[in-house]
Design a protein around this motif. Sequence first.
Motif, PDB file in Angstrom:
ATOM      1  N   ARG A 164       0.837  -1.202   0.000  1.00  0.00           N
ATOM      2  CA  ARG A 164       0.000   0.000   0.000  1.00  0.00           C
ATOM      3  C   ARG A 164       0.871   1.250   0.000  1.00  0.00           C
ATOM      4  O   ARG A 164       0.430   2.330  -0.344  1.00  0.00           O
ATOM      5  N   LEU A 165       2.126   1.067   0.471  1.00  0.00           N
ATOM      6  CA  LEU A 165       2.977   2.234   0.724  1.00  0.00           C
ATOM      7  C   LEU A 165       3.935   2.477  -0.425  1.00  0.00           C
ATOM      8  O   LEU A 165       4.348   1.562  -1.118  1.00  0.00           O
ATOM      9  N   PHE A 208      19.836   7.299   4.445  1.00  0.00           N
ATOM     10  CA  PHE A 208      18.543   7.358   3.771  1.00  0.00           C
ATOM     11  C   PHE A 208      17.948   8.759   3.868  1.00  0.00           C
ATOM     12  O   PHE A 208      17.472   9.314   2.873  1.00  0.00           O
ATOM     13  N   VAL A 262      19.061   3.753  -0.055  1.00  0.00           N
ATOM     14  CA  VAL A 262      18.936   2.576   0.798  1.00  0.00           C
ATOM     15  C   VAL A 262      20.228   1.791   0.626  1.00  0.00           C
ATOM     16  O   VAL A 262      20.433   1.134  -0.381  1.00  0.00           O
ATOM     17  N   LYS A 310      18.558  -6.090  11.119  1.00  0.00           N
ATOM     18  CA  LYS A 310      17.989  -5.503  12.328  1.00  0.00           C
ATOM     19  C   LYS A 310      17.995  -3.989  12.219  1.00  0.00           C
ATOM     20  O   LYS A 310      17.037  -3.323  12.570  1.00  0.00           O
ATOM     21  N   PHE A 345      17.819  -2.056   9.570  1.00  0.00           N
ATOM     22  CA  PHE A 345      16.782  -1.408   8.780  1.00  0.00           C
ATOM     23  C   PHE A 345      15.373  -1.725   9.229  1.00  0.00           C
ATOM     24  O   PHE A 345      14.464  -0.939   8.990  1.00  0.00           O
ATOM     25  N   THR A 346      15.179  -2.838   9.943  1.00  0.00           N
ATOM     26  CA  THR A 346      13.855  -3.013  10.549  1.00  0.00           C
ATOM     27  C   THR A 346      13.641  -1.919  11.608  1.00  0.00           C
ATOM     28  O   THR A 346      12.563  -1.346  11.704  1.00  0.00           O
ATOM     29  N   ILE A 403      12.723   1.309   9.943  1.00  0.00           N
ATOM     30  CA  ILE A 403      11.318   1.373   9.510  1.00  0.00           C
ATOM     31  C   ILE A 403      10.409   1.617  10.719  1.00  0.00           C
ATOM     32  O   ILE A 403       9.504   2.445  10.673  1.00  0.00           O
ATOM     33  N   LEU A 415      11.393   6.096   8.660  1.00  0.00           N
ATOM     34  CA  LEU A 415      12.517   6.231   7.730  1.00  0.00           C
ATOM     35  C   LEU A 415      13.099   7.636   7.778  1.00  0.00           C
ATOM     36  O   LEU A 415      12.383   8.611   7.605  1.00  0.00           O
ATOM     37  N   VAL A 427      11.088  -8.524  12.660  1.00  0.00           N
ATOM     38  CA  VAL A 427      10.207  -8.591  11.491  1.00  0.00           C
ATOM     39  C   VAL A 427       8.754  -8.369  11.905  1.00  0.00           C
ATOM     40  O   VAL A 427       8.005  -7.636  11.244  1.00  0.00           O
ATOM     41  N   VAL A 439       8.189  -4.765  12.311  1.00  0.00           N
ATOM     42  CA  VAL A 439       8.045  -4.057  11.036  1.00  0.00           C
ATOM     43  C   VAL A 439       6.620  -4.169  10.514  1.00  0.00           C
ATOM     44  O   VAL A 439       5.997  -3.176  10.133  1.00  0.00           O
ATOM     45  N   PHE A 440       6.072  -5.394  10.523  1.00  0.00           N
ATOM     46  CA  PHE A 440       4.742  -5.559   9.946  1.00  0.00           C
ATOM     47  C   PHE A 440       3.678  -4.867  10.791  1.00  0.00           C
ATOM     48  O   PHE A 440       2.766  -4.245  10.254  1.00  0.00           O
ATOM     49  N   LEU A 468       3.958  -1.177   9.986  1.00  0.00           N
ATOM     50  CA  LEU A 468       3.450  -0.807   8.662  1.00  0.00           C
ATOM     51  C   LEU A 468       1.929  -0.868   8.600  1.00  0.00           C
ATOM     52  O   LEU A 468       1.302  -0.150   7.823  1.00  0.00           O
ATOM     53  N   ILE A 469       1.312  -1.725   9.430  1.00  0.00           N
ATOM     54  CA  ILE A 469      -0.151  -1.789   9.431  1.00  0.00           C
ATOM     55  C   ILE A 469      -0.721  -0.652  10.282  1.00  0.00           C
ATOM     56  O   ILE A 469      -1.626   0.063   9.868  1.00  0.00           O
ATOM     57  N   PRO A 502       2.208   3.460   9.425  1.00  0.00           N
ATOM     58  CA  PRO A 502       3.213   3.281   8.364  1.00  0.00           C
ATOM     59  C   PRO A 502       4.361   4.287   8.423  1.00  0.00           C
ATOM     60  O   PRO A 502       5.469   3.971   8.000  1.00  0.00           O
ATOM     61  N   ALA A 503       4.126   5.476   8.970  1.00  0.00           N
ATOM     62  CA  ALA A 503       5.201   6.461   8.998  1.00  0.00           C
ATOM     63  C   ALA A 503       6.251   6.143  10.058  1.00  0.00           C
ATOM     64  O   ALA A 503       7.289   6.793  10.120  1.00  0.00           O
TER      65      ALA A 503
END
Lengths: 323, 285
Positions: A108-109, B26, B32, B219, B221-222, B225, B229, B263, B266-267, B270-271, B274-275
């Motif tokens: 979505r992003l 970044f 990246v 790790k 970059f997770t 996020i 970012l 991980v 991260v998910f 993002l749900i 997201p920012a």
Amino acid sequence: MKPFNKLDIGALAVLLLFLAVAPYVISGGYYLRILTAGLIYAILAASWDFMSGLTGRLNFGQGLSFGIAAYIAAYLNLHYDWHPAILFPLGLVIAVLIALAIGYPTLRLRGPYFGLATFAALIVAQRIVLNLWHITGAEEGISGIDALVRGRVNLYYAVAVITVICVGILYLLSRSSIGVILRAIKGNEATCQAAGINVTYYKILSLCISSAIGAIGGVLYAHVHQHVGPELLSMQLALGIVTMAYIGGVGSIYGGAIAAVILTFMIELLRPFGEWRLAAYAVLLIAILFLAPKGLIAPWWDWVSKRFGGKTESFGEQARDAT
Amino acid sequence: MAEILVYGSVTSAIYALLAVGFTLIFGVARVVNLGHGAFYAFAAYVAYVCVGELGMSIYPAFAIAIVATICFGMLLEVLVIRPMRDSHLLLIMITLAVSLLIEQSLVAMFTREARNIPPLVNGTVEIFGVSTTAQRVLTVVVSASLIGLLFLFIQKTKMGLAILAISQDAEAAEYVGVPSSRVFLTVMAVSSGLAASAALLASPFLSVEPGMGLVPMVKAFTIVIVGGLGSIPGSIVAAIVIGFLETFISFKVSSAWADAVAVAAVFVTLIVRPAGLFGKRELFQ
């Protein structure tokens, strides 16, 4: 648009003929084994290309559906004697579920989220596989899986048929209306949205298709090599798949598949160089990205088509120019 | 519980050093850099060669390792990243390819066998009733100081101002005469220097092997996020959250699942948001 012109059909016939007579032409089981392995990688490269090549979203998770499907097939076959006929659809369903779980939050992003999240998921999956040694056998992997069919030549034919079907489906899909939309998304996402296309839906759909075909490759791998190991979930393999697709020409589907077979042979021939041969992969990828970012095989074929087939414009070429 | 506190802060400190360098590249250069893990392994091996094979003493060896890694980072910027700056997709791939090249070259030269480098300080200390090596304590102290210095550098120097300007609006900054190539080079030097420091601090209690950079980079970059970012404070907070969560899981549940924390985080991020924790563009604020 028409998926093939006359020249394409000729080339396709030559390729299929080569695959059909290969066991009689290639002497010795060694080279036939490499060709069989290369054909499985062809499924992987083509399925990676279907999502990442067409939509321009870098997917490192192709090894995830491939590797997890291979491990599940290996485990269920070894311990519960499940038949490949059940394992292929099972792997496919699991891969689609993985694709939905990864695709929904990330696709979505905008931004590099999808690439980074799939990369993280792949590496962590490998670590977990290494840690759960009582199920996965850690570094040793799982051995003793049933072969898909008996005999080296039969196995080769089974792999060749499945590969041709998988790559064929992906190629035809990439030339269908879905393929057009996916290429359009790569060209300009905002315009597609303005035209009323549900961009996220199509991106997730392409990931599901790519992941499902990748899983078929995974189950096939388990039943051909009769062994699965943590290298299936490695960064090296993920980057190897990307290298194949790039050398073949991103977005062409067939280019990556052909490059997969050629590169598999090349890497085998580099075996005398020992540990340096994997470094050669990295150097090759860097060189391709710098010197020919559009790839070699598909652009070459487009040139041949234009020169001898009088084709004025190749659709695949157009899409690659949009990169 | 005290153990989780002590070991968690060591893990968080290493993660923070790596994540801040990654997010800096970044946020400022919009790159990246998947070669970040290669800096980590490269520094450890330079130190290993200097101490283990050339028999140098530890301080000059570590200085050489840090300088060499910074040079490597700057070379990467000039030779690989600069010509490719316009294509984000190619940059991700090419930096990852460099990372693989370094890893495989290290395998070819040193085999996969784990190596050791000596700690900067010997002995053990007791904190909150937990006995731990002095090197771990030093790791936390040095990491915190380095990040503090980075903040001072960004807020008090002219170069820091230029970095801020580029991160907020690269085009506008260039119009008013901020030398973007020099800023990118500086940022790369800082980022690789931080990664090298993390490697030299952590290697004495972890092992030195060719693939050592991969998991810490993942790790990092997770964390980036989760933190948002490009946001440095976000990365620091997320490094602490993930560092402690991982330590908690490996003490209370099983170390096999500790890696899944990053991980999962991260998910969830993002749900839900997201920012990331600290928004998008508020770099350094």
